[in-house]
Enzyme design. Structure first.
Site, PDB file in Angstrom:
ATOM      1  N   THR A 136       0.818  -1.219   0.000  1.00 38.81           N
ATOM      2  CA  THR A 136       0.000   0.000   0.000  1.00 38.81           C
ATOM      3  C   THR A 136       0.853   1.271   0.000  1.00 38.81           C
ATOM      4  OG1 THR A 136      -1.445   1.270   1.488  1.00 38.81           O
ATOM      5  CG2 THR A 136      -0.107  -0.380   2.514  1.00 38.81           C
ATOM      6  N   ASP A 137       0.228   2.377  -0.399  1.00 35.60           N
ATOM      7  CA  ASP A 137       0.910   3.683  -0.322  1.00 35.60           C
ATOM      8  C   ASP A 137       1.058   4.157   1.123  1.00 35.60           C
ATOM      9  OD1 ASP A 137      -1.803   4.208   0.136  1.00 35.60           O
ATOM     10  OD2 ASP A 137      -1.993   5.732  -1.434  1.00 35.60           O
ATOM     11  N   GLU A 138       0.293   3.538   2.048  1.00 35.52           N
ATOM     12  CA  GLU A 138       0.276   4.052   3.425  1.00 35.52           C
ATOM     13  C   GLU A 138       1.600   3.845   4.150  1.00 35.52           C
ATOM     14  OE1 GLU A 138      -3.306   3.611   5.607  1.00 35.52           O
ATOM     15  OE2 GLU A 138      -4.510   3.280   3.822  1.00 35.52           O
ATOM     16  N   TYR A 162      -1.866  -0.427  11.017  1.00 37.64           N
ATOM     17  CA  TYR A 162      -2.006  -1.101   9.718  1.00 37.64           C
ATOM     18  C   TYR A 162      -0.802  -0.801   8.835  1.00 37.64           C
ATOM     19  CZ  TYR A 162      -3.363  -1.561   4.798  1.00 37.64           C
ATOM     20  OH  TYR A 162      -3.362  -1.862   3.458  1.00 37.64           O
ATOM     21  N   LYS A 166       2.149  -3.379   7.384  1.00 33.29           N
ATOM     22  CA  LYS A 166       2.445  -3.569   5.949  1.00 33.29           C
ATOM     23  C   LYS A 166       3.898  -3.193   5.663  1.00 33.29           C
ATOM     24  CE  LYS A 166      -0.026  -4.638   3.056  1.00 33.29           C
ATOM     25  NZ  LYS A 166      -0.443  -5.978   2.556  1.00 33.29           N
ATOM     26  N   LYS A 201     -15.198   0.506   4.137  1.00 31.87           N
ATOM     27  CA  LYS A 201     -14.305   1.460   3.485  1.00 31.87           C
ATOM     28  C   LYS A 201     -15.142   2.598   2.885  1.00 31.87           C
ATOM     29  CE  LYS A 201     -10.735  -1.315   4.236  1.00 31.87           C
ATOM     30  NZ  LYS A 201     -10.229  -2.382   3.435  1.00 31.87           N
ATOM     31  N   GLY A 294      -4.526  10.304  14.503  1.00 29.85           N
ATOM     32  CA  GLY A 294      -3.343  10.188  13.642  1.00 29.85           C
ATOM     33  C   GLY A 294      -3.664  10.115  12.159  1.00 29.85           C
TER      34      GLY A 294
END
Ligand SMILES: NC(=O)c1ccc[n+]([C@@H]2O[C@H](COP(=O)([O-])OP(=O)(O)OC[C@H]3O[C@@H](n4cnc5c(N)ncnc54)[C@H](O)[C@@H]3O)[C@@H](O)[C@H]2O)c1
Length: 358
Positions: A136-138, A162, A166, A201, A294
């Site tokens: 993911t981009d997160e 999360y 990842k 989501k 956050g």
């Protein structure tokens, strides 16, 4: 890659199920689909492949090494495509343990079994084997308004449990390539939307709540920015990375479709106004709720590497694919009702109260 079977993990979830159906339609080789069927895994997502002999579904945990090792020996896949994960940021804030278990320990177990299996291969089987890790981009953290989009060399700065889980998995995958030579590729993708997305989501939650006349909860000021990609474009990127990606590399995937959450919710409302005019304007249901702790302000992906090296291009624009997605949910109310009557509802009730934003 040769034309053998592939092992997909998490193939009963949102992206995994889209990928399995896309693979069977476009590549055609058999798929062994290992999924634990957590709250997010839904066999109904795979109904189109239920009678397809090329699709073998196995209910089980990616962390079950005996099971995974047995599947690898039995099916001798040419690739492992690893989607299985706990994927919802809010759940990771309320209960991070499962995220560490599946996303970190589960990925480690899978890597160990993959390494053992791959080490025993020879010739073209060994040369063609790939471990593709879907991320993911997160993992890159949060951008400010004017910052350039994340590239593959942006430093990791995960902010939620999360994202941290990842990121840990991404690092393990990198290390298994670097240390053992495992032919692994990681793809980091931006926010997906499309059919079969679980209604916790943003986009499916807004559609499902609006259809039920419930509030549309938007976090904070609604100005957090995400970069949106239609799920079919992500699936195509993963197939391409499997076929043409270079082992040891990571590829950022994104649709250059940055939108604030509020813009996305308004776009869902506009599509519903057209398709269900009797309830218009749906935007009257929008409610601003207390922000997520956050909450990252902005994500954006720079997809130039996968475009230049692999020739990938997204084929769906945001507005038209969003409308198509809204239509899909309207046409699949059985699926929606099946999902919303399940554990999801209890969980949402417990954590957020009626109509809450999960
Ligand atoms: N949804 C997005 O926008 C997005 C964007 C980028 C990357 N990703 C990544 O793509 C992958 C899939 O995301 P998604 O949105 O489809 O998730 P999802 O939550 O819809 O599906 C996850 C699937 O994994 C299965 N699973 C969970 N734990 C398991 C375990 N221990 N063993 C076997 N199966 C298990 C679940 O049953 C479910 O079918 C994840 O790795 C996620 O981090 C998602």
């Amino acid at each position: 890659m040769s034309a053998g079977a592939i092992l997909v993990t998490g193939g009963a979830g949102f992206i995994g199920a889209n990928f399995v159906l896309d693979w069977l339609a476009n590549e055609g080789s058999p798929v062994v689909n290992l999924d634990q069927l957590t709250y997010a895994g839904n066999p109904a997502n795979l109904a189109a492949a239920a009678k397809d002999a090329r699709h073998v579904f196995v209910k089980g945990d990616v962390g079950d090494r005996a099971l995974v090792g047995g599947l690898l020996r039995e099916h001798r896949p040419q690739a492992i495509v690893h989607f299985a994960a706990e994927s919802h940021v809010d759940r990771s804030i309320h209960g991070p343990a499962e995220f560490i278990q599946t996303n970190v320990i589960g990925t480690f177990s899978l890597l160990e079994e993959a390494r053992g299996y791959w080490s025993g291969l020879a010739g073209t089987e060994r040369g063609g084997f790939r471990f593709l890790h879907v991320s993911t981009d997160e993992v890159y953290g949060s951008l400010n308004g004017a910052d350039p989009a994340f590239t593959e060399t942006s430093p990791y700065a995960p902010n939620s449990p999360y994202a941290a889980s990842k990121a840990a998995a991404d690092h393990l995958v990198r290390a298994y390539h670097h240390t053992y030579g495992l032919p692994a590729i990681t793809t980091n993708c931006s926010n997906n939307y499309g059919p079969f997305q679980f209604p916790e989501k943003l986009i499916p939650l807004m559609i499902v709540n609006a259809l039920a006349g419930k509030p549309l909860p938007v976090y904070g000021d609604g100005l957090n920015v995400r970069d949106w990609l239609y799920v079919a474009d992500h699936c195509a990127a993963v197939r391409l990375a499997l076929r043409k990606g270079r082992p040891g590399e990571t590829y950022n995937i994104g649709g250059r479709a940055e939108r604030t959450n509020l813009e996305v919710v308004r776009a869902v409302c506009a599509a519903l106004d057209e398709l269900r005019p009797d309830r218009a304007p749906h935007a009257k249901l929008i409610r601003f709720v207390k922000d997520r702790p956050g909450h990252d302000r902005r994500y954006a992906m720079d997809p130039r590497k996968i475009e230049a090296e692999l020739g990938w291009r997204p084929r769906h624009g945001f507005e038209s694919a969003l409308r198509k997605t809204v239509e899909w949910y309207l046409d699949h109310m059985d699926w929606v009702n099946g999902v919303t009557s399940g554990a999801y509802r209890d969980w949402t009730e417990l954590n957020y109260g009626q109509g809450g934003r999960a």
